[in-house]
Design a protein around this motif. Structure first.
Motif, PDB file in Angstrom:
ATOM      1  N   GLU A 112      56.645  60.013  31.148  1.00 42.05           N
ATOM      2  CA  GLU A 112      57.739  59.476  31.784  1.00 42.05           C
ATOM      3  C   GLU A 112      57.469  58.076  31.454  1.00 42.05           C
ATOM      4  N   LEU A 113      56.461  57.426  31.355  1.00 43.36           N
ATOM      5  CA  LEU A 113      56.266  55.935  31.264  1.00 43.36           C
ATOM      6  C   LEU A 113      56.129  55.671  29.697  1.00 43.36           C
ATOM      7  N   GLN A 114      57.129  55.097  29.423  1.00 41.87           N
ATOM      8  CA  GLN A 114      57.305  54.859  28.096  1.00 41.87           C
ATOM      9  C   GLN A 114      57.107  53.496  27.333  1.00 41.87           C
ATOM     10  N   ASP A 115      57.333  52.508  28.482  1.00 35.04           N
ATOM     11  CA  ASP A 115      57.554  51.043  28.208  1.00 35.04           C
ATOM     12  C   ASP A 115      56.155  50.123  28.740  1.00 35.04           C
ATOM     13  N   LEU A 116      55.103  50.957  28.432  1.00 43.95           N
ATOM     14  CA  LEU A 116      53.810  50.096  29.029  1.00 43.95           C
ATOM     15  C   LEU A 116      53.139  49.807  27.714  1.00 43.95           C
ATOM     16  N   ASP A 117      52.552  48.515  27.429  1.00 45.71           N
ATOM     17  CA  ASP A 117      51.954  48.202  26.012  1.00 45.71           C
ATOM     18  C   ASP A 117      50.553  47.600  26.316  1.00 45.71           C
ATOM     19  N   ASP A 118      50.296  47.071  27.366  1.00 48.66           N
ATOM     20  CA  ASP A 118      49.198  46.408  27.570  1.00 48.66           C
ATOM     21  C   ASP A 118      48.016  46.836  28.100  1.00 48.66           C
ATOM     22  N   TYR A 119      46.732  47.012  27.529  1.00 49.46           N
ATOM     23  CA  TYR A 119      45.730  47.884  27.873  1.00 49.46           C
ATOM     24  C   TYR A 119      44.436  47.233  27.477  1.00 49.46           C
ATOM     25  N   GLY A 120      43.358  47.679  28.103  1.00 48.87           N
ATOM     26  CA  GLY A 120      42.069  47.372  27.916  1.00 48.87           C
ATOM     27  C   GLY A 120      41.221  48.240  27.939  1.00 48.87           C
ATOM     28  N   PHE A 121      39.985  47.912  27.206  1.00 50.96           N
ATOM     29  CA  PHE A 121      38.923  49.299  27.437  1.00 50.96           C
ATOM     30  C   PHE A 121      37.996  49.161  28.694  1.00 50.96           C
ATOM     31  N   ASN A 122      38.124  48.172  29.579  1.00 53.11           N
ATOM     32  CA  ASN A 122      37.485  47.851  30.711  1.00 53.11           C
ATOM     33  C   ASN A 122      38.506  47.593  31.910  1.00 53.11           C
ATOM     34  N   PRO A 123      38.098  48.032  33.307  1.00 55.39           N
ATOM     35  CA  PRO A 123      39.199  47.685  34.281  1.00 55.39           C
ATOM     36  C   PRO A 123      39.130  46.046  34.657  1.00 55.39           C
ATOM     37  N   VAL A 124      37.898  45.416  34.357  1.00 59.73           N
ATOM     38  CA  VAL A 124      37.838  44.050  34.544  1.00 59.73           C
ATOM     39  C   VAL A 124      37.469  43.480  32.955  1.00 59.73           C
ATOM     40  N   GLU A 125      37.577  42.086  32.726  1.00 56.10           N
ATOM     41  CA  GLU A 125      37.584  41.585  31.623  1.00 56.10           C
ATOM     42  C   GLU A 125      35.998  41.306  31.217  1.00 56.10           C
ATOM     43  N   VAL A 126      35.632  42.137  30.249  1.00 56.85           N
ATOM     44  CA  VAL A 126      34.395  41.700  29.778  1.00 56.85           C
ATOM     45  C   VAL A 126      34.401  40.889  28.281  1.00 56.85           C
ATOM     46  N   ILE A 127      34.122  39.665  28.109  1.00 60.12           N
ATOM     47  CA  ILE A 127      34.488  38.837  27.052  1.00 60.12           C
ATOM     48  C   ILE A 127      33.189  38.079  26.526  1.00 60.12           C
ATOM     49  N   ASP A 128      33.150  38.231  25.206  1.00 57.24           N
ATOM     50  CA  ASP A 128      31.988  37.413  24.501  1.00 57.24           C
ATOM     51  C   ASP A 128      30.691  37.297  25.145  1.00 57.24           C
ATOM     52  N   VAL A 129      30.087  38.606  25.370  1.00 63.89           N
ATOM     53  CA  VAL A 129      28.840  38.827  26.002  1.00 63.89           C
ATOM     54  C   VAL A 129      27.938  39.097  24.540  1.00 63.89           C
ATOM     55  N   LEU A 130      27.269  38.050  24.111  1.00 66.45           N
ATOM     56  CA  LEU A 130      26.389  38.262  22.927  1.00 66.45           C
ATOM     57  C   LEU A 130      25.276  37.959  23.205  1.00 66.45           C
ATOM     58  N   ARG A 131      24.165  38.433  22.314  1.00 65.00           N
ATOM     59  CA  ARG A 131      23.017  38.617  22.376  1.00 65.00           C
ATOM     60  C   ARG A 131      22.324  37.657  21.254  1.00 65.00           C
ATOM     61  N   ASP A 132      21.343  36.764  21.337  1.00 73.56           N
ATOM     62  CA  ASP A 132      20.662  36.274  20.209  1.00 73.56           C
ATOM     63  C   ASP A 132      19.850  36.821  19.441  1.00 73.56           C
ATOM     64  N   ASP A 133      19.741  36.655  18.039  1.00 76.05           N
ATOM     65  CA  ASP A 133      19.004  37.404  17.149  1.00 76.05           C
ATOM     66  C   ASP A 133      17.775  37.289  17.225  1.00 76.05           C
ATOM     67  N   GLU A 134      16.957  37.597  18.449  1.00 79.43           N
ATOM     68  CA  GLU A 134      15.411  37.648  18.354  1.00 79.43           C
ATOM     69  C   GLU A 134      15.078  39.100  18.534  1.00 79.43           C
ATOM     70  N   PRO A 135      14.159  39.487  17.728  1.00 75.95           N
ATOM     71  CA  PRO A 135      13.536  40.649  17.809  1.00 75.95           C
ATOM     72  C   PRO A 135      12.650  40.804  18.887  1.00 75.95           C
ATOM     73  N   HIS A 136      12.397  41.932  19.463  1.00 76.79           N
ATOM     74  CA  HIS A 136      11.730  42.189  20.766  1.00 76.79           C
ATOM     75  C   HIS A 136      11.719  43.580  21.160  1.00 76.79           C
ATOM     76  N   GLN A 137      10.586  44.011  21.370  1.00 80.89           N
ATOM     77  CA  GLN A 137      10.399  45.623  21.715  1.00 80.89           C
ATOM     78  C   GLN A 137       9.532  45.827  23.054  1.00 80.89           C
ATOM     79  N   GLU A 138      10.150  46.222  23.954  1.00 77.73           N
ATOM     80  CA  GLU A 138       9.616  46.483  25.207  1.00 77.73           C
ATOM     81  C   GLU A 138       8.817  47.658  25.638  1.00 77.73           C
ATOM     82  N   ILE A 139       9.229  48.783  25.086  1.00 78.82           N
ATOM     83  CA  ILE A 139       8.686  50.187  25.180  1.00 78.82           C
ATOM     84  C   ILE A 139       7.852  50.605  23.807  1.00 78.82           C
ATOM     85  N   PRO A 140       6.410  50.762  24.132  1.00 80.67           N
ATOM     86  CA  PRO A 140       5.781  51.265  22.821  1.00 80.67           C
ATOM     87  C   PRO A 140       6.511  52.509  22.285  1.00 80.67           C
ATOM     88  N   ALA A 141       6.449  52.495  20.897  1.00 77.93           N
ATOM     89  CA  ALA A 141       7.166  53.723  20.152  1.00 77.93           C
ATOM     90  C   ALA A 141       6.568  55.069  20.601  1.00 77.93           C
TER      91      ALA A 141
END
Lengths: 90, 452, 441
Positions: free
Chosen positions: A41-70
């Motif tokens: 019944e709902l045809q005229d919707l277009d806006d959408y996101g993959f999360n219900p709140v905005e999650v924008i530009d969360v990036l990690r620096d390129d620093e190697p790091h291992q916490e748990i021993p293999a």
């Protein structure tokens, strides 16, 4: 929803179903999808996101790091000479 | 024949794409963590460097960069895929609708997207019943996939194209030659109407071989009026043939959905903020135009190093094009591997000074080369020779000495005038830079002709 | 605060009520700041973590979930892991491969789900804090059926690091306790950014909070309620007006009815990808024979170890994202979610919070649950789904009893405005007399 579709979907999901399971899932999914059809019944919707709140530009620096021993991560895995054993390929 | 390529290159980041594991793990399953093992409860977090590299490449091909990008889950089951879905890009990849100027021929780039590499599988056991052993060190290494339109027309062109492309990529994201070997390509080839895909071919040479094999195979099929089926094939590196890929029980349906653990990225603004370096091929073109360099020479320079090009341009600014180009293409480029590690500010200044002296004829070519070699080679003596510059008597003596030291030189010269080089070399060595090579060549030839 | 409590008492209680799947040794319990439990889909190094599934039998994760880690660092002692529906797939906590929790007020009735064990522990252990997880109502529902406060924060408020995913864009870690003050005190410990979960980063902090001055009741939410529930809800609303001075209005929220299909599509689409990883290679149940072709191997492990509801949701979720169907189901559902969020935003321009009953019935008996069809069970969540779908924080507030069984109302606030819910809950707690379950320790 028919049994053939349920079989194909099960195969995609790597599930093997008994005849009874196919029977009951076909019925359940048929009812559920019938209910979902109200969305048509709902045809005229277009806006959408993959999360219900905005999650924008969360990036990690390129620093190697291992916490748990293999070894600890591999502890319960089936390994052979440091490799993880898997099933047959062909 | 139409060829389109899907090129996968590992990005040279220090840590993986979605976790902080190092990318240089050697021992199998040493560079692993809950995230790249797909352990329940672990989550991805995007490496900024990987995103930036993807954007630099999208910019390189002049792609349309969307305002926002995000990642998607591509679900399929295979033992090397830790989560049984690959985090990749489906809609809104980092770049679309680009173009690569391949020696004057535009090759359209359909899209540039980022994704994670699966683990590496080692097959053990008898053929037909191979078991898998999995190393997850590779799981989560960032990959860029560059997809071209089918704009290439033969295997040699495809190879050259890919080689040019890799030169650019190498420079743009700092890829080493070593990484370059690991480039993986899916090739789409159609001789007739139907398209055949050869999956997962490694390296330039194998790609060309696979394409040539397909060209011959498909042409034969067409000649004998056999239908070419649309299919996926693989390349057997040992036998150098393409073979039909094993038929799957049924077609996978990847069922793409958005990756909800990462959110979205405002990339247009980020892309604009990235400084733009001149690409190697653009530079080669400019070197030709600006310095009147031959195309081959400019390519030789960019293929050696962008650092060499920088040095050349600095020298040319101080000492003019002709002198600088002579020294760069000669002694400097042949010793580049040594020079590049020693090239600090002082070294630069000294090299430029030698070029300047050579340019205004304060030193001749031999002396200039000798002085340059002395800068970066230990066994070259730094002091100048004791000979008095320019005394013609000394040159004549040196030539006579060389003639005496090379009995039979006249017979040899009569057969082949290249024999003169022996004398020239001796005289250059004995006069220690007091005369230019032109003077020496002239004198030696004169002497040889006289007594012939 | 917990001197009278002992692990042996908890074990005895668990024999009767089955709220714990795994119980710890109680080390450090005497004199501890507080005791807590974690739903069994939160990873713990010192307890197996199964999410109620046979496919994770005996799985011991190598790390603690962020929420568990933070509560431990703050001096909390983990009593154990609470039982739940397999991977959170259920409304009555009966879809578990292991323990099925029993209602604190009537052992023949369900605790609700999927955080059923958590609600049961919160109701029966004095001063206890239970960590729960909600995807579509899995905190509100059992809190209502067990008569405790059940708090679900805004999506992204709490790090999901260490949560075994159901639907990543819907899952929220929250808290259940008999006293709302317990939640208000301890919740800030687990809230806030964690770089191990990007969706928890970059959000506003919890601000100053006041009791909502005005509340809106969507007319859609009170249609067709059983008379007992309706009466109890109406009495509570009167109290809110008269005793707490809150202005109450009626709202129209026509998008509500679409929230339910949208929720099930998004949740199962995501779940079916999350559950793809379980195939007997790296953790959990193993297959018997690695000599099988990988497709057969994965298929056999999955078919033998997933329960019926997990299979049903995997099938549904795989179907709704297939080529040719993806736009009609998956994408449409994402659009509906956006529309529901916008509908809430419009409502929050007029009122500070939205109020509905929590569940349309009291905790059903196990034999009643057994007679329900899959669709009937899905429909039972229709009041808890809208806030969950849209990531709005919400709180189940115990508001009365029908046939001796608890009834709850659900207060919903705007994104990041959860503070006002906890304030309202604490204020309500002063006015409301809780009937303590007989078995309480």
């Amino acid at each position: 929803m028919d049994k053939e579709t349920v079989r194909r979907v099960a195969m995609l999901a790597r599930l093997e179903l008994s005849e009874e399971e196919i029977e009951s899932f076909t019925k359940d999914l048929g009812e559920i999808l019938e209910h979902f059809s109200m969305l048509d019944e709902l045809q005229d919707l277009d806006d959408y996101g993959f999360n219900p709140v905005e999650v924008i530009d969360v990036l990690r620096d390129d620093e190697p790091h291992q916490e748990i021993p293999a070894e600890e991560l591999l502890r319960d895995m089936d390994t052979y000479e440091d490799y993880v054993r898997g099933p047959r390929l062909s | 024949m139409k060829i389109g390529l899907e090129i996968h290159v590992q990005l040279p980041t220090r840590s993986k794409m979605f976790c902080a594991c190092p990318t240089d793990g050697v021992t199998p399953n040493s560079a692993i963590c809950p995230t790249c093992l797909g352990m329940p409860g672990a989550r991805p977090s995007l490496n900024r460097a990987a995103l930036e590299m993807g954007l630099r490449l999208a910019k390189l091909y002049d792609c349309k960069i969307p305002e926002r990008t995000w990642f998607s889950r591509k679900t399929y089951f295979y033992p090397d895929l830790a989560k049984h879905f690959q985090v990749t890009q489906y809609d809104n990849p980092v770049g679309e609708y680009g173009v690569f100027d391949f020696r004057g021929k535009p090759i359209r780039i359909r899209r540039v997207h980022l994704e994670e590499d699966p683990g590496r599988i080692k097959r053990v056991g008898r053929q037909g019943e191979e078991m898998s052993l999995v190393d997850y060190n590779r799981s989560g290494i960032p990959l860029v996939e560059i997809v071209t339109e089918p704009d290439l027309s033969n295997p040699a062109e495809a190879r050259q194209f890919l080689s040019d492309m890799l030169t650019e990529i190498r420079h743009t994201i700092g890829l080493s030659d070593e990484n370059e070997q690991s480039v993986r390509v899916d090739c789409n080839i159609s001789v007739g109407i139907e398209r055949v895909e050869v999956k997962n071919v490694t390296g330039l040479r194998n790609m060309e071989r696979a394409l040539k094999y397909e060209l011959v195979r498909q042409t034969k099929m067409l000649r004998s009026k056999k239908p070419i089926v649309r299919e996926t094939r693989r390349f057997d590196e040992e036998r150098k043939v393409t073979l039909p890929a094993r038929k799957k029980e049924f077609e996978e349906d990847y069922g793409y959905i958005g990756e909800p653990d990462l959110g979205v990225y405002n990339i247009r603004a980020l892309a604009e903020s990235l400084d733009e370096k001149e690409s190697p091929l653009a530079r080669a073109k400019r070197l030709c135009e600006e310095y009147g360099m031959a195309e081959g020479t400019s390519r030789q320079l960019i293929n050696t190093s962008m650092g060499l090009c920088d040095l050349f341009e600095e020298m040319a600014a101080a000492a003019g094009t002709k002198a600088s180009l002579y020294l760069v293409t000669d002694v400097i480029s042949s010793n580049w591997s040594k020079i590049k590690d020693l090239l600090d500010e002082d070294m630069r200044a000294e090299i430029i000074e030698v070029a300047r002296l050579y340019s205004d004829a304060s030193v001749n070519d031999i002396e200039a080369r000798r002085r340059l070699r002395a800068l970066f080679s230990e066994d070259e003596v730094a002091e100048t020779g004791s000979a008095v510059r320019g005394d013609p008597k000394l040159l004549e003596d040196a030539v006579e000495k060389a003639v005496t030291a090379n009995p039979g030189i006249f017979e040899d010269y009569a057969k082949n005038d290249r024999a003169a080089n022996r004398l020239i070399g001796d005289v250059i060595n004995s006069t220690k830079g007091a005369f230019s090579s032109q003077e020496i060549v002239l004198k030696v030839k004169e002497r040889l002709e006289r007594d012939l | 605060m917990s001197s009278a409590l002992s692990i042996s008492k908890i074990r005895e209680l668990n024999e009767e009520y089955g709220m714990f799947y795994s119980i710890g040794d109680g080390k450090g319990l005497d004199g501890s700041r507080f005791h807590f439990s974690a739903k069994d889909n939160l990873t713990t190094k010192d307890h197996p973590t199964t999410a109620g599934s046979k496919i994770l039998s005996n799985y011991r994760p190598p790390f603690d979930a962020a929420a568990v880690e933070r509560l431990r660092e703050a001096g909390g002692v983990l009593l154990g892991k609470t039982s739940m529906d397999e991977f959170g797939f259920g409304t009555f906590s009966v879809n578990s491969a292991f323990e099925v929790p029993r209602n604190p007020y009537d052992r023949d009735r369900s605790c609700g789900g999927s955080s059923g064990g958590a609600a049961c522990a919160a109701a029966l252990i004095d001063g206890h804090l239970a960590l729960g997880v909600s995807t579509g109502g899995s905190i509100s529902c059992p809190a209502a059926f067990c008569g405790v406060f059940g708090f679900t924060p805004t999506y992204g408020r709490v790090s999901r690091y260490g949560l075994l995913d159901y639907g990543n864009s819907l899952d929220k870690i929250g808290m259940l306790a008999a006293d709302c003050a317990t939640i208000a005190e301890l919740f800030p410990l687990i809230a806030g950014a964690d770089e191990r979960d990007p969706t928890s980063c970059g959000h506003p902090p919890m601000g100053e909070c006041r009791i909502p001055a005005s509340i809106g009741i969507p007319s859609e939410s009170i249609k067709g309620l059983p008379p007992g529930i309706r009466k109890s809800f109406d009495e509570a609303v009167t109290k809110l007006k008269d005793d707490m001075g809150i202005e109450v209005r009626t709202l129209e929220m026509p998008m509500f009815r679409y929230a339910q299909p949208a929720y099930y599509i998004i949740a199962t689409s995501e779940a079916s990808t999350n559950l793809a990883r379980y195939g007997g290679m790296r953790y959990g149940a193993r297959g018997k024979d690695l000599g099988l072709h990988f497709d057969r191997y994965f298929t056999s492990v999955r078919s033998e170890n997933f329960g019926a509801e997990a299979k049903r949701r995997i099938l549904l979720g795989t179907f709704t994202r297939m080529v040719g169907l993806r736009d009609r189901y998956y994408l449409r559902a994402l659009q509906v979610r956006q529309a529901v969020i916008e509908e809430y935003r419009r409502a929050f321009k007029d009122v500070d919070a939205v109020l509905t009953p929590t569940m349309p019935f009291i905790a059903p008996r196990f034999n009643e649950v057994a007679g329900m069809s899959a669709l009937e069970i899905y429909l039972a969540d229709h009041l808890t789904i809208p806030p969950n779908l849209s990531g709005m924080p919400h709180l189940n507030i115990p508001c009365g009893y029908v046939e001796g069984m608890p009834v709850g109302m659900q207060l919903v606030a705007d994104h990041w405005d959860e503070g006002c819910l906890l304030q309202a809950g604490m204020e309500w707690g002063k006015l409301f007399e809780r009937i303590r379950p007989e078995a309480m320790i």
